[in-house]
Design an enzyme around this catalytic site. Structure first.
Site: not given
Ligand SMILES: [Zn+2]
Ligand SMILES: [Zn+2]
Length: 281
Positions: A36, A66, A69, A106, A143, A177, A180, A214, A227, A229, A259
């Site tokens: 981030r 990954h 973001y 992404h 993804e 994912d 997702h 994922h 989103d 998880h 994840e």
């Molecule tokens: Zn993911």
């Molecule tokens: Zn991701």
């Protein structure tokens, strides 16, 4: 079945490998820097060597990174796009230095423009970021997203367009994912819905280009485009959904990476064990 979790690089990059080993992972995913923040230190040759040696010793395969973001390769805002391209290039350089198999990203967001324009920008940005880098053995995985806001890639058709569009210059594939998919409204938790999404993946992208799943349950309901998880079997998708997914004959060669949240110490190990149990009993 190869299964693993997203592990932490806190303290040192190689700690991700040791942590994955302690948990009993066959495969793992990590960030290669703060996910981030824009400022990322490139690892030293010695840090990369230690990472590679540990991974070699334990035999983890594949290793996925990954991406950050903040990266938005599809952005219509020139400054943000340029910054994203530079950051993604550094992601590629780190992934290569660490000997990773996959770099997962992404596709970005289509704010203030049509989705097809944003898809074209994403393809162009991927190619520019990689220009001149020898990507031996590194595949970029796009993804699918939960469909929040103007995020691209929630529809498999969009994912397919990006993967195909960049594939003349880059090795590209898909990361799917499950949470997702579910949040986007693909009923992957039902028998019929799972068959349907596998059929679509094969028709649009090709199952041979699906390199990572994922495995995440979802706190948010089907079609909510949110989103969130959840632990395997304890969300809106449920245990049966994951039993079907891990046992599906067409998904046997695809590694599963959780994840899932860590609400209590040991949650990562418990989710890993749950995946293994569902595959066997
Ligand atoms: Zn993911
Ligand atoms: Zn991701």
């Amino acid at each position: 079945m190869r299964v693993g979790v997203h592990t932490s690089i806190a303290g040192a990059l190689e700690n991700a490998v040791h942590h994955a080993k302690r948990l009993g992972c066959d495969t793992f995913q990590m960030f290669s820097a703060n996910p981030r923040g824009w400022r990322a230190l490139q690892p030293t040759a010695e840090e990369c060597q230690r990472f590679r040696a540990a991974r070699e010793r334990y035999g983890h395969r594949p290793v996925a990174i990954h991406a950050n973001y903040l990266i938005n390769l599809a952005s219509g805002e020139r400054a943000l796009r340029e910054r994203s391209i530079a950051a993604f290039r550094r992601e590629l350089q780190r992934a290569l230095a660490l000997g990773a198999d996959y770099l997962i990203v992404h596709p970005g967001s289509a704010k203030d423009s049509t989705r097809s324009q944003a898809i074209q920008r994403c393809i162009g940005a991927l190619k520019r970021a990689a220009r001149g880098l020898p990507l031996d053995g590194l595949t970029i995985l796009i993804e699918n997203t939960a469909g929040q806001g103007s995020a691209l890639g929630s529809l498999l058709e969009e994912l397919a367009a990006i993967i195909a569009g960049a594939s003349d210059e880059l090795s590209t594939g898909a990361c799917l994912d499950t949470a997702h998919c579910f949040a986007m409204g693909y009923a992957i938790h039902t028998d019929e819905g799972l068959e349907d999404i596998i059929y679509k993946l094969d028709a649009l992208i090709g199952l041979e280009r699906l390199h990572v799943i994922h495995a995440n349950d979802s706190k948010a309901p089907l079609g909510s485009r949110v989103d969130r998880h959840q632990h395997i079997g304890r969300g809106q998708m449920g245990k049966e959904a994951f039993r079907r997914i891990v046992r599906h004959p067409k998904l046997q060669d695809v590694p599963f990476i959780c994840e899932t949240p860590i609400d209590r110490p040991g949650d990562d190990k418990r989710n890993l064990q749950m995946m293994r149990r569902l595959a066997l009993d």
